[in-house]
Design a protein around this motif. Structure first.
Motif, short mmCIF file in Angstrom:
data_model
loop_
_atom_site.label_atom_id
_atom_site.label_comp_id
_atom_site.label_asym_id
_atom_site.label_seq_id
_atom_site.Cartn_x
_atom_site.Cartn_y
_atom_site.Cartn_z
N LEU A 10 0.83 -1.21 0.00
CA LEU A 10 0.00 0.00 0.00
C LEU A 10 0.86 1.26 0.00
O LEU A 10 0.57 2.24 -0.71
N SER A 11 1.94 1.24 0.78
CA SER A 11 2.84 2.39 0.81
C SER A 11 3.45 2.64 -0.56
O SER A 11 3.51 3.79 -1.03
N GLU A 12 3.87 1.57 -1.22
CA GLU A 12 4.44 1.71 -2.56
C GLU A 12 3.38 2.21 -3.55
O GLU A 12 3.66 3.06 -4.41
N LEU A 13 2.18 1.71 -3.41
CA LEU A 13 1.11 2.08 -4.34
C LEU A 13 0.81 3.58 -4.28
O LEU A 13 0.76 4.25 -5.32
N VAL A 14 0.59 4.10 -3.09
CA VAL A 14 0.21 5.52 -2.98
C VAL A 14 1.40 6.44 -3.24
O VAL A 14 1.22 7.60 -3.62
N THR A 15 2.62 5.92 -3.05
CA THR A 15 3.80 6.72 -3.39
C THR A 15 3.94 6.84 -4.91
O THR A 15 4.21 7.93 -5.44
N TYR A 20 1.53 6.26 -7.13
CA TYR A 20 0.30 6.77 -7.76
C TYR A 20 -0.47 7.59 -6.73
O TYR A 20 -1.43 7.12 -6.12
N PRO A 21 -0.03 8.84 -6.52
CA PRO A 21 -0.61 9.68 -5.46
C PRO A 21 -2.12 9.90 -5.58
O PRO A 21 -2.78 10.15 -4.57
N ASP A 22 -2.65 9.78 -6.79
CA ASP A 22 -4.10 9.97 -6.97
C ASP A 22 -4.90 8.96 -6.16
O ASP A 22 -6.07 9.20 -5.83
N LEU A 23 -4.28 7.83 -5.85
CA LEU A 23 -5.00 6.78 -5.11
C LEU A 23 -4.99 7.01 -3.61
O LEU A 23 -5.62 6.27 -2.86
N SER A 50 -5.10 1.14 -19.45
CA SER A 50 -5.41 2.26 -18.57
C SER A 50 -4.24 2.53 -17.64
O SER A 50 -3.26 1.78 -17.60
N SER A 51 -4.35 3.63 -16.88
CA SER A 51 -3.31 3.99 -15.92
C SER A 51 -3.62 3.40 -14.56
O SER A 51 -4.78 3.38 -14.13
N PRO A 52 -2.61 2.95 -13.82
CA PRO A 52 -2.86 2.46 -12.46
C PRO A 52 -3.45 3.51 -11.54
O PRO A 52 -4.01 3.16 -10.49
N SER A 53 -3.35 4.79 -11.92
CA SER A 53 -3.93 5.86 -11.10
C SER A 53 -5.44 5.88 -11.16
O SER A 53 -6.09 6.56 -10.35
N ASP A 54 -6.02 5.17 -12.10
CA ASP A 54 -7.48 5.16 -12.27
C ASP A 54 -8.11 4.29 -11.18
O ASP A 54 -8.01 3.06 -11.20
N ALA A 55 -8.78 4.91 -10.22
CA ALA A 55 -9.35 4.18 -9.09
C ALA A 55 -10.45 3.22 -9.50
O ALA A 55 -10.74 2.26 -8.76
#
Length: 343
Positions: free
Chosen positions: A232-237, A239-242, A290-295
């Motif tokens: 989760l830490s890696e994900l939001v770092t 892809y900040p949009d998430l 798509s982009s991983p930033s897309d929730a």
């Protein structure tokens, strides 16, 4: 194969080949995908090819998540094309190994039942029931087939109800009772000329069909996505949009338990949790263009993981390890009354 494809329109051989190709693309999910492929081969009538897939899994150097299930399926398949001796040997091995998963018990017991080995089937259902449900306050959903199968065989043997039969009756929720559904004399009424008897049997058959449809209507769980703390830490770092979806790790865990409790209270059966990884999610996003930033990809990713056999059944038994990975028992972690009140 689309979920809404009618069973009679499925090309089982082609579907098996597609699943084998998919297993090559996702080796971490090969066990679940190849088991599905073997099932399609059995349905197509190519039982030797299905056995080859089971052997391929059992000889894998990577190890299996559920080798007892694979052996049980292999035994059931072998017996259907006249390899009785080998099937019996495997069934005995499964019983001796005493798996903690109900599925292998059900499969080998039903194999015995379908070949009129009712006493052995009853012994097998009973062994599995006692092993998995002794001192368990609330039988997990997955154990219902074990209880219902045992009830059915006992009716065929003419045995009187016992405590486990009472548990099965309690768990059965359809209008027609288990005693009626499992009455060995039911078949006689199909030849009756009495309209009332025929109508009663039609109603029983409808109830039984309803039970099968409920079991088959959702081949994989409704799954909620869980990210371990590091992922989760890696994900939001990356892809900040998430970050709006995951304000903190603690909030993420609380939301998972809350969501699952709400689904359970609404009557949704077959619930589970899938664990995501950033590389896997990025690959999924790429496959969707798509982009991983897309929730909006997050629930689709969860469903895809569940369809690939990655879901863990929720809720765990209270004494089992909590799904969050804390190392504590579920009943002392997210399964506490405080967690329920928060949810």
């Amino acid at each position: 194969m689309r979920p809404d494809t009618p069973a009679e329109n499925v090309d089982h051989a082609a579907e098996a080949a597609r699943l084998e190709r998919t297993a090559g693309l996702y080796p971490e999910d090969a066990e679940a995908l190849l088991l599905q492929a073997a099932a399609h081969l059995e349905l197509s009538g190519d039982r030797p090819a299905a056995t080859t897939l089971y052997d391929r899994l059992l000889s894998s150097s990577d190890g299996l998540e559920n080798p007892h299930l694979v052996r049980a399926l292999k035994a059931s398949n072998l017996w259907e094309y006249d390899h009785e001796a080998e099937a019996r040997a495997i069934i005995e091995g499964v019983r001796t190994s005493a798996p903690r998963d109900p599925a292998p018990w059900v499969i080998v017991a039903e194999a015995l039942e379908s070949h009129d080995e009712l006493e052995a089937a009853h012994e097998t259902f009973t062994e599995g029931t006692k092993l998995l449900l002794t001192d368990v306050a609330e039988p997990p959903y997955a154990t219902r087939s074990l209880l219902f199968g045992r009830h059915r065989v006992r009716r065929m043997l003419g045995l009187s109800h016992d405590e486990w039969d009472g548990v099965a009756d309690t768990l059965h929720s359809f209008p027609v009772s288990l005693d009626e559904l499992h009455d060995p004399k039911r078949i006689w009424s199909l030849g009756s000329e009495n309209p009332a008897e025929l109508e009663a049997e039609i109603n029983r058959l409808r109830a039984e069909l309803g039970a099968y449809r409920e079991a088959l209507s959702r081949p994989f769980p409704v799954a909620v996505l869980h990210w371990p703390a590091g992922e989760l830490s890696e994900l939001v770092t990356d892809y900040p949009d998430l970050a709006m979806e995951y304000p903190s790790y603690e909030a993420h865990l609380a939301t998972i338990e809350t969501s699952l409790r709400e689904l359970a209270s609404s009557g949704t059966p077959n619930l589970g949790i899938v664990t995501g990884t950033v590389p896997s999610y990025e690959a999924f996003a790429a496959s969707e263009g798509s982009s991983p930033s897309d929730a909006t990809l997050l629930p689709q990713y969860a469903t895809t993981l569940a369809a690939r056999g990655r879901a863990v059944t929720w809720p765990p038994q209270r004494a089992a390890g909590c799904w969050c990975g804390s190392g504590r028992a579920y009943g002392e972690c997210h399964g506490t009354p405080e967690a329920a009140a928060t949810a």
